[in-house]
Write a protein that holds these residues in place. Structure first.
Motif, PDB file in Angstrom:
ATOM      1  N   PHE A 216       0.856  -1.180   0.000  1.00 22.30           N
ATOM      2  CA  PHE A 216       0.000   0.000   0.000  1.00 22.30           C
ATOM      3  C   PHE A 216       0.891   1.228   0.000  1.00 22.30           C
ATOM      4  O   PHE A 216       1.703   1.416   0.905  1.00 22.30           O
ATOM      5  CB  PHE A 216      -0.893  -0.019   1.243  1.00 22.30           C
ATOM      6  N   GLY A 217       0.755   2.066  -1.035  1.00 15.94           N
ATOM      7  CA  GLY A 217       1.578   3.260  -1.147  1.00 15.94           C
ATOM      8  C   GLY A 217       1.925   3.538  -2.594  1.00 15.94           C
ATOM      9  O   GLY A 217       1.824   2.665  -3.448  1.00 15.94           O
ATOM     10  N   ARG A 218       2.365   4.755  -2.859  1.00 11.45           N
ATOM     11  CA  ARG A 218       2.716   5.185  -4.200  1.00 11.45           C
ATOM     12  C   ARG A 218       4.233   5.088  -4.393  1.00 11.45           C
ATOM     13  O   ARG A 218       4.977   4.813  -3.442  1.00 11.45           O
ATOM     14  CB  ARG A 218       2.210   6.606  -4.430  1.00 11.45           C
ATOM     15  N   PRO A 219       4.730   5.317  -5.626  1.00 14.45           N
ATOM     16  CA  PRO A 219       6.170   5.192  -5.869  1.00 14.45           C
ATOM     17  C   PRO A 219       7.049   6.068  -4.979  1.00 14.45           C
ATOM     18  O   PRO A 219       8.150   5.656  -4.603  1.00 14.45           O
ATOM     19  CB  PRO A 219       6.307   5.593  -7.345  1.00 14.45           C
TER      20      PRO A 219
ATOM     21  N   THR B 168      10.091   4.702  -2.656  1.00 12.74           N
ATOM     22  CA  THR B 168      11.467   5.220  -2.670  1.00 12.74           C
ATOM     23  C   THR B 168      11.980   5.434  -1.253  1.00 12.74           C
ATOM     24  O   THR B 168      13.159   5.168  -0.958  1.00 12.74           O
ATOM     25  CB  THR B 168      11.519   6.550  -3.450  1.00 12.74           C
ATOM     26  N   LYS B 169      11.101   5.867  -0.370  1.00 12.92           N
ATOM     27  CA  LYS B 169      11.484   6.091   1.029  1.00 12.92           C
ATOM     28  C   LYS B 169      11.515   4.808   1.850  1.00 12.92           C
ATOM     29  O   LYS B 169      11.891   4.839   3.028  1.00 12.92           O
ATOM     30  CB  LYS B 169      10.519   7.084   1.674  1.00 12.92           C
ATOM     31  N   GLY B 170      11.113   3.688   1.254  1.00 15.74           N
ATOM     32  CA  GLY B 170      11.064   2.429   1.986  1.00 15.74           C
ATOM     33  C   GLY B 170       9.967   2.391   3.023  1.00 15.74           C
ATOM     34  O   GLY B 170      10.073   1.687   4.024  1.00 15.74           O
ATOM     35  N   GLN B 171       8.874   3.139   2.788  1.00 14.98           N
ATOM     36  CA  GLN B 171       7.820   3.275   3.782  1.00 14.98           C
ATOM     37  C   GLN B 171       6.492   2.640   3.351  1.00 14.98           C
ATOM     38  O   GLN B 171       5.432   3.007   3.859  1.00 14.98           O
ATOM     39  CB  GLN B 171       7.601   4.757   4.086  1.00 14.98           C
ATOM     40  N   LEU B 172       6.535   1.690   2.425  1.00 14.11           N
ATOM     41  CA  LEU B 172       5.317   1.007   2.018  1.00 14.11           C
ATOM     42  C   LEU B 172       4.759   0.177   3.167  1.00 14.11           C
ATOM     43  O   LEU B 172       5.494  -0.212   4.086  1.00 14.11           O
ATOM     44  CB  LEU B 172       5.596   0.087   0.828  1.00 14.11           C
ATOM     45  N   ARG B 173       3.471  -0.116   3.106  1.00 15.73           N
ATOM     46  CA  ARG B 173       2.843  -1.030   4.065  1.00 15.73           C
ATOM     47  C   ARG B 173       2.573  -2.332   3.328  1.00 15.73           C
ATOM     48  O   ARG B 173       1.995  -2.329   2.242  1.00 15.73           O
ATOM     49  CB  ARG B 173       1.550  -0.435   4.600  1.00 15.73           C
ATOM     50  N   SER B 174       2.999  -3.455   3.905  1.00 16.52           N
ATOM     51  CA  SER B 174       2.827  -4.758   3.272  1.00 16.52           C
ATOM     52  C   SER B 174       1.762  -5.574   3.977  1.00 16.52           C
ATOM     53  O   SER B 174       1.769  -5.693   5.207  1.00 16.52           O
ATOM     54  CB  SER B 174       4.145  -5.546   3.293  1.00 16.52           C
ATOM     55  N   PHE B 175       0.847  -6.140   3.179  1.00 14.39           N
ATOM     56  CA  PHE B 175      -0.137  -7.097   3.692  1.00 14.39           C
ATOM     57  C   PHE B 175       0.325  -8.487   3.272  1.00 14.39           C
ATOM     58  O   PHE B 175       0.489  -8.752   2.076  1.00 14.39           O
ATOM     59  CB  PHE B 175      -1.521  -6.802   3.112  1.00 14.39           C
ATOM     60  N   LEU B 176       0.525  -9.377   4.230  1.00 16.17           N
ATOM     61  CA  LEU B 176       1.144 -10.669   3.958  1.00 16.17           C
ATOM     62  C   LEU B 176       0.186 -11.814   4.249  1.00 16.17           C
ATOM     63  O   LEU B 176      -0.470 -11.842   5.295  1.00 16.17           O
ATOM     64  CB  LEU B 176       2.411 -10.831   4.796  1.00 16.17           C
TER      65      LEU B 176
ATOM     66  N   ILE C 283      11.610  -8.135   3.142  1.00  8.59           N
ATOM     67  CA  ILE C 283      10.346  -7.397   3.063  1.00  8.59           C
ATOM     68  C   ILE C 283      10.452  -6.055   3.781  1.00  8.59           C
ATOM     69  O   ILE C 283       9.948  -5.029   3.305  1.00  8.59           O
ATOM     70  CB  ILE C 283       9.201  -8.241   3.669  1.00  8.59           C
ATOM     71  N   GLU C 284      11.129  -6.058   4.917  1.00 11.26           N
ATOM     72  CA  GLU C 284      11.204  -4.837   5.719  1.00 11.26           C
ATOM     73  C   GLU C 284      12.064  -3.750   5.091  1.00 11.26           C
ATOM     74  O   GLU C 284      11.981  -2.588   5.495  1.00 11.26           O
ATOM     75  CB  GLU C 284      11.705  -5.174   7.118  1.00 11.26           C
ATOM     76  N   THR C 285      12.869  -4.069   4.091  1.00  7.45           N
ATOM     77  CA  THR C 285      13.671  -3.032   3.436  1.00  7.45           C
ATOM     78  C   THR C 285      12.798  -2.013   2.721  1.00  7.45           C
ATOM     79  O   THR C 285      13.190  -0.855   2.555  1.00  7.45           O
ATOM     80  CB  THR C 285      14.659  -3.630   2.416  1.00  7.45           C
ATOM     81  N   TYR C 286      11.620  -2.438   2.277  1.00  4.67           N
ATOM     82  CA  TYR C 286      10.714  -1.510   1.590  1.00  4.67           C
ATOM     83  C   TYR C 286       9.418  -1.289   2.361  1.00  4.67           C
ATOM     84  O   TYR C 286       8.547  -0.551   1.910  1.00  4.67           O
ATOM     85  CB  TYR C 286      10.409  -1.997   0.165  1.00  4.67           C
ATOM     86  N   SER C 287       9.269  -1.920   3.525  1.00  7.38           N
ATOM     87  CA  SER C 287       8.008  -1.870   4.268  1.00  7.38           C
ATOM     88  C   SER C 287       8.135  -1.166   5.608  1.00  7.38           C
ATOM     89  O   SER C 287       7.611  -1.646   6.623  1.00  7.38           O
ATOM     90  CB  SER C 287       7.456  -3.283   4.478  1.00  7.38           C
ATOM     91  N   GLY C 288       8.789  -0.011   5.611  1.00  5.23           N
ATOM     92  CA  GLY C 288       8.914   0.731   6.852  1.00  5.23           C
ATOM     93  C   GLY C 288       7.590   1.237   7.389  1.00  5.23           C
ATOM     94  O   GLY C 288       7.464   1.580   8.562  1.00  5.23           O
ATOM     95  N   GLY C 289       6.556   1.243   6.537  1.00  2.00           N
ATOM     96  CA  GLY C 289       5.239   1.690   6.963  1.00  2.00           C
ATOM     97  C   GLY C 289       4.514   0.682   7.821  1.00  2.00           C
ATOM     98  O   GLY C 289       3.564   1.021   8.497  1.00  2.00           O
ATOM     99  N   ALA C 290       4.933  -0.557   7.811  1.00  2.00           N
ATOM    100  CA  ALA C 290       4.376  -1.641   8.631  1.00  2.00           C
ATOM    101  C   ALA C 290       4.215  -2.900   7.785  1.00  2.00           C
ATOM    102  O   ALA C 290       4.000  -2.831   6.570  1.00  2.00           O
ATOM    103  CB  ALA C 290       3.036  -1.296   9.268  1.00  2.00           C
TER     104      ALA C 290
END
Length: 309
Positions: free
Chosen positions: A127-130, A134-142, A156-163
């Motif tokens: 969940f998130g835009r490009p 880039t900031k590595g703050q996407l949210r991942s649903f797993l 996964i956490e390298t790009y999922s700083g949002g949670a």
């Protein structure tokens, strides 16, 4: 599998989202192999130290963790199968995290195909835009095998700083949650357009409408889209943001998923009509928030290009 940068990672699909995610993985020191249908899109990653694979089979041959970011059900299934599909080269016990927004049915099908090759399939839509990627703050649903998720968590956490949120044991469940999130976004974008058109007809200043909406919404993503509709700012650079075509694909997927379980989603039908209307009016290349202007079309209000100078 050790959760350290020594993990060998493959990344499949280097659009605006995928490229940003892959850079985060590479910047964290992971050994990275990349693949993209158009190999030129991988040049910056190759220059930064990633290995560029010739085909999908080669791309995953030594990978412990595979991350993919493709477009739709068709592209995901095609990438998996065939003589040079990645399933022909995947290692036993490798973990594949597919971040693409696809249908629950396709996720279940991909899970079964991976089991047949002794590998683990995890649905990990983001969940998130490009710019967030880039900031590595996407949210991942797993969704999927929890042990496999833990083995891939460091990547996964390298790009999922949002949670990171584990939705359930089934990959299909993670895709349902992602569709739910996009449904909320798409519904609110359409709503913003209706509100602005309605208030404009009553002579209410856009700034007043903006102020009132701000009291109801506090999530940054919603307010960012509301501001786009307010300012009618739908421009996007090629390959950036989320276009109308992608939005239409997701809405169709929502409708199909609802049909499968006997749940009608009438507002999704409305959104589908609005997105088709936007495309029919030459707005295909705009950000998907341009669906907000369909309310203007239906209200007989002019689009910017139709206003007299």
């Amino acid at each position: 599998m050790a959760t350290s940068p020594l993990i060998k990672v493959s990344f499949l699909g280097l659009g605006s989202m995928g490229n940003a995610m892959a850079k985060n993985i590479l910047n964290k020191g992971f050994q990275l192999t990349v693949w993209n249908r158009t190999s030129a899109k991988a040049n910056d990653l190759k220059d930064a130290g990633a290995h560029l694979a010739v085909n999908l089979r080669e791309a995953v041959a030594n990978a412990d963790v595979i991350i993919s970011c493709l477009f739709d059900d068709k592209s995901c299934l095609e990438a998996a199968q065939g003589e040079n599909g990645y399933l022909m080269g995947i290692q036993k016990n490798a973990v594949h995290v597919n971040t693409t927004t696809i249908s629950p049915n396709a996720a279940t099908q991909l899970e079964e195909l991976h089991k047949q090759h002794g590998a683990f399939y995890i649905a990990g839509p983001v969940f998130g835009r490009p710019d967030v990627a880039t900031k590595g703050q996407l949210r991942s649903f797993l969704g999927g095998n929890h042990d496999a998720i833990e083995r891939a968590r460091a990547v996964i956490e390298t790009y999922s700083g949002g949670a990171t949120i584990i939705v359930g044991d089934s990959p299909a469940q993670a895709n349902v949650i992602k569709l739910t999130g996009n449904m909320v976004l798409a519904a609110n974008i359409s709503l913003f357009g209706q509100v602005y058109a309605f208030n404009e007809r009553w002579g209410i200043d856009h700034n007043i409408t903006h102020q009132i909406l701000g009291t109801f919404y506090s999530h940054p993503s919603l307010l960012a889209y509301e501001a786009r509709v307010r300012d009618r700012n739908y421009e996007r650079s090629p390959g950036e943001g989320f276009g109308v075509e992608g939005g239409l694909k997701d809405v169709n997927t929502m409708l199909n998923a609802g049909d499968q379980v006997g749940v009608p989603l009438p507002f999704c039908s409305v959104m589908r009509e609005q997105m088709v209307t936007a495309m029919g009016n030459g707005l295909k290349d705009m950000d998907w928030s341009v669906v907000g202007d369909v309310a203007r079309l239906n209200a007989g209000l002019p689009l910017e290009s139709q206003k007299k100078k």
